[in-house]
Motif scaffolding. Structure first.
Motif, PDB file in Angstrom:
ATOM      1  N   PHE A 165     -10.754  75.144 -23.742  1.00  0.00           N
ATOM      2  CA  PHE A 165      -9.572  74.746 -24.497  1.00  0.00           C
ATOM      3  C   PHE A 165      -9.898  73.515 -25.339  1.00  0.00           C
ATOM      4  O   PHE A 165     -10.807  72.739 -25.013  1.00  0.00           O
ATOM      5  N   ASP A 166      -9.146  73.330 -26.411  1.00  0.00           N
ATOM      6  CA  ASP A 166      -9.339  72.142 -27.238  1.00  0.00           C
ATOM      7  C   ASP A 166      -8.843  70.883 -26.520  1.00  0.00           C
ATOM      8  O   ASP A 166      -9.397  69.803 -26.718  1.00  0.00           O
ATOM      9  N   TYR A 167      -7.808  71.058 -25.692  1.00  0.00           N
ATOM     10  CA  TYR A 167      -7.204  69.914 -25.022  1.00  0.00           C
ATOM     11  C   TYR A 167      -6.952  70.246 -23.548  1.00  0.00           C
ATOM     12  O   TYR A 167      -6.468  71.344 -23.233  1.00  0.00           O
ATOM     13  N   PRO A 168      -7.239  69.332 -22.643  1.00  0.00           N
ATOM     14  CA  PRO A 168      -6.983  69.582 -21.221  1.00  0.00           C
ATOM     15  C   PRO A 168      -5.530  69.940 -20.928  1.00  0.00           C
ATOM     16  O   PRO A 168      -5.248  70.782 -20.070  1.00  0.00           O
ATOM     17  N   ALA A 215     -20.098  79.684 -14.475  1.00  0.00           N
ATOM     18  CA  ALA A 215     -18.829  80.169 -15.026  1.00  0.00           C
ATOM     19  C   ALA A 215     -18.201  79.137 -15.957  1.00  0.00           C
ATOM     20  O   ALA A 215     -16.996  78.891 -15.915  1.00  0.00           O
ATOM     21  N   THR A 216     -19.023  78.527 -16.811  1.00  0.00           N
ATOM     22  CA  THR A 216     -18.628  77.519 -17.801  1.00  0.00           C
ATOM     23  C   THR A 216     -18.056  76.258 -17.175  1.00  0.00           C
ATOM     24  O   THR A 216     -17.293  75.528 -17.814  1.00  0.00           O
ATOM     25  N   VAL A 217     -18.424  75.972 -15.943  1.00  0.00           N
ATOM     26  CA  VAL A 217     -18.100  74.699 -15.299  1.00  0.00           C
ATOM     27  C   VAL A 217     -19.431  73.999 -15.037  1.00  0.00           C
ATOM     28  O   VAL A 217     -20.327  74.566 -14.420  1.00  0.00           O
ATOM     29  N   PHE A 218     -19.554  72.755 -15.501  1.00  0.00           N
ATOM     30  CA  PHE A 218     -20.853  72.078 -15.572  1.00  0.00           C
ATOM     31  C   PHE A 218     -21.119  71.217 -14.336  1.00  0.00           C
ATOM     32  O   PHE A 218     -20.199  70.723 -13.687  1.00  0.00           O
ATOM     33  N   LEU A 219     -22.430  71.037 -14.051  1.00  0.00           N
ATOM     34  CA  LEU A 219     -22.819  70.214 -12.912  1.00  0.00           C
ATOM     35  C   LEU A 219     -24.077  69.419 -13.231  1.00  0.00           C
ATOM     36  O   LEU A 219     -24.844  69.770 -14.128  1.00  0.00           O
ATOM     37  N   ARG A 220     -24.262  68.350 -12.449  1.00  0.00           N
ATOM     38  CA  ARG A 220     -25.404  67.458 -12.631  1.00  0.00           C
ATOM     39  C   ARG A 220     -26.532  67.850 -11.677  1.00  0.00           C
ATOM     40  O   ARG A 220     -26.354  68.684 -10.798  1.00  0.00           O
ATOM     41  N   SER A 221     -27.670  67.173 -11.832  1.00  0.00           N
ATOM     42  CA  SER A 221     -28.847  67.521 -11.042  1.00  0.00           C
ATOM     43  C   SER A 221     -28.649  67.287  -9.548  1.00  0.00           C
ATOM     44  O   SER A 221     -29.303  67.943  -8.722  1.00  0.00           O
ATOM     45  N   GLY A 232     -25.986  68.008  -7.959  1.00  0.00           N
ATOM     46  CA  GLY A 232     -24.992  68.968  -7.486  1.00  0.00           C
ATOM     47  C   GLY A 232     -23.560  68.528  -7.685  1.00  0.00           C
ATOM     48  O   GLY A 232     -22.635  69.274  -7.368  1.00  0.00           O
ATOM     49  N   SER A 233     -23.357  67.330  -8.227  1.00  0.00           N
ATOM     50  CA  SER A 233     -21.983  66.845  -8.446  1.00  0.00           C
ATOM     51  C   SER A 233     -21.408  67.414  -9.736  1.00  0.00           C
ATOM     52  O   SER A 233     -22.147  67.805 -10.651  1.00  0.00           O
ATOM     53  N   TYR A 234     -20.099  67.475  -9.810  1.00  0.00           N
ATOM     54  CA  TYR A 234     -19.431  68.039 -10.986  1.00  0.00           C
ATOM     55  C   TYR A 234     -18.122  67.319 -11.307  1.00  0.00           C
ATOM     56  O   TYR A 234     -17.343  67.768 -12.138  1.00  0.00           O
ATOM     57  N   ASP A 235     -17.876  66.195 -10.676  1.00  0.00           N
ATOM     58  CA  ASP A 235     -16.670  65.422 -10.942  1.00  0.00           C
ATOM     59  C   ASP A 235     -16.885  64.542 -12.177  1.00  0.00           C
ATOM     60  O   ASP A 235     -18.004  64.214 -12.549  1.00  0.00           O
ATOM     61  N   ARG A 236     -15.808  64.194 -12.830  1.00  0.00           N
ATOM     62  CA  ARG A 236     -15.812  63.289 -13.985  1.00  0.00           C
ATOM     63  C   ARG A 236     -16.721  63.765 -15.115  1.00  0.00           C
ATOM     64  O   ARG A 236     -17.304  62.961 -15.841  1.00  0.00           O
ATOM     65  N   ILE A 237     -16.851  65.069 -15.275  1.00  0.00           N
ATOM     66  CA  ILE A 237     -17.500  65.646 -16.455  1.00  0.00           C
ATOM     67  C   ILE A 237     -16.376  66.103 -17.375  1.00  0.00           C
ATOM     68  O   ILE A 237     -15.624  67.029 -17.040  1.00  0.00           O
ATOM     69  N   ALA A 238     -16.231  65.442 -18.512  1.00  0.00           N
ATOM     70  CA  ALA A 238     -15.035  65.607 -19.346  1.00  0.00           C
ATOM     71  C   ALA A 238     -14.817  67.061 -19.761  1.00  0.00           C
ATOM     72  O   ALA A 238     -13.683  67.553 -19.756  1.00  0.00           O
ATOM     73  N   LEU A 239     -15.884  67.773 -20.090  1.00  0.00           N
ATOM     74  CA  LEU A 239     -15.718  69.138 -20.591  1.00  0.00           C
ATOM     75  C   LEU A 239     -15.177  70.078 -19.516  1.00  0.00           C
ATOM     76  O   LEU A 239     -14.554  71.097 -19.837  1.00  0.00           O
ATOM     77  N   ASN A 240     -15.385  69.748 -18.251  1.00  0.00           N
ATOM     78  CA  ASN A 240     -14.834  70.586 -17.179  1.00  0.00           C
ATOM     79  C   ASN A 240     -13.308  70.602 -17.197  1.00  0.00           C
ATOM     80  O   ASN A 240     -12.689  71.562 -16.725  1.00  0.00           O
TER      81      ASN A 240
END
Length: 328
Positions: free
Chosen positions: A186-189, A253-259, A261-269
């Protein structure tokens, strides 16, 4: 000796195929002996048994005795507490051939996982699309295949691509196909938050919450076989720069993660239509399908995050990942 009518549409063919398969697999009878019993030729028996396997009347499963799994598969169990299914692939094959071998194995394996009265969630992508073309048919009832993430972007609706994958999965198992007609991002959360309140969308989300099985690959920004989300116009250049700043190594599934294994506070998610990875972790069986070393960093992140229960992977990539994990 007269052969029966064995046209694909015929109930007679299914009946003869079932009978031939029972005699062949359960009674250990030769094809010649089965032919004599059924009053058909040996070649007809061979065709009937082939039909029984191709149509899902027969499922072949290889069980490994406890403690005797191949060494690499045991290493995955020890390191990450998952079940790895390692696919032998020659070092001489190219990346597309490697993907084809892994997809073929995964297509057969999923048939043993999916049963009647189950909900399977499927995340579209290059690898999963390849798997969809290799599925072994199986008859189920009261089962559903649901799309996990939207597919529309600013250049295309993406509907036909994702719908074809979901429909192919559903058709293989006689299941109901449920699409997810929303954008990939989406363009906006706040747009996502509002849309998630709509009854038509809530119905799909509730179906996702009932998943018994989730099927996905790991998306990465580069590689010999590019992940669809990065190669088909789903992300703008500024999105890629933002992901690099956030330390992202890949997505599920288009949800991003870091090396790590964390995925919190990633703006695009916050703008993604894919299920939160916390929700994904609640699914009893989560099958990741990976081919090629370019995905190993992102795969390691997913393993560290506890996002996978079953992994289908080529042996070369599997060995490299285990070696990485064992280094001090």
């Amino acid at each position: 000796m007269t052969d029966p009518d064995i046209t694909p549409e015929s109930d007679l063919r299914t009946g003869h195929a079932t009978q031939a398969a029972r005699l062949y697999y359960f009674q250990d009878m030769t094809m010649a002996a089965i032919g004599r019993e059924l009053g058909v030729s040996r070649s007809t028996v061979s065709r009937l048994i082939t039909f029984a396997r191709a149509s899902g009347l027969v499922e072949i499963k290889i069980s490994t005795p406890l403690g005797q799994a191949p060494r690499i598969e045991r290493a995955f169990a020890d390191l990450y507490d998952i079940r790895a299914h390692v696919v032998p692939v020659s070092e001489t094959v190219d990346e597309l051939q490697r993907l084809d071998r892994v997809a073929t194995f995964a297509g057969r394996l999923l048939t043993s996982f999916f049963e009647s009265d189950m909900v399977m969630g499927v995340a579209w992508g290059t690898t999963v699309s390849a798997v969809s073309r290799k599925l072994a048919p199986k008859r189920t009832h009261n089962s559903t295949v649901v799309q996990l993430n939207g597919a529309a972007n600013t250049r295309t609706t993406g509907v036909s691509y994702a719908t074809d994958i979901i429909k192919t999965f559903a058709d293989a198992y006689g299941a109901v196909a449920q699409g997810f007609p929303v954008p990939a991002f989406f363009d906006y959360p706040e747009t996502r938050r509002h849309l998630w309140r709509e009854r038509s969308i809530k119905r799909v989300l509730e179906l996702q919450d009932r998943m018994n099985l989730a099927v996905f690959s790991i998306g990465v920004m580069s590689g010999a076989v590019p992940s669809h989300v990065y190669s088909a116009g789903y992300l703008e250049p500024e999105d890629g720069a933002e992901l690099r700043r956030d330390g992202v190594v890949g997505d599920i599934a288009t949800v991003f993660l870091r090396s790590d294994g964390s995925y919190d506070r990633i703006a695009l998610n916050d703008r993604s239509s894919g299920p939160s990875l916390d929700r994904l972790k609640a699914v009893p069986r989560r099958v990741a399908i990976v081919a090629g070393e370019s995905k190993l960093d992102a795969l390691t992140a997913a393993l560290r995050g506890g996002l996978i229960t079953d992994l289908v992977i080529d042996d070369i990539s599997a060995a490299n990942l285990v070696l990485r994990s064992l280094r001090p």
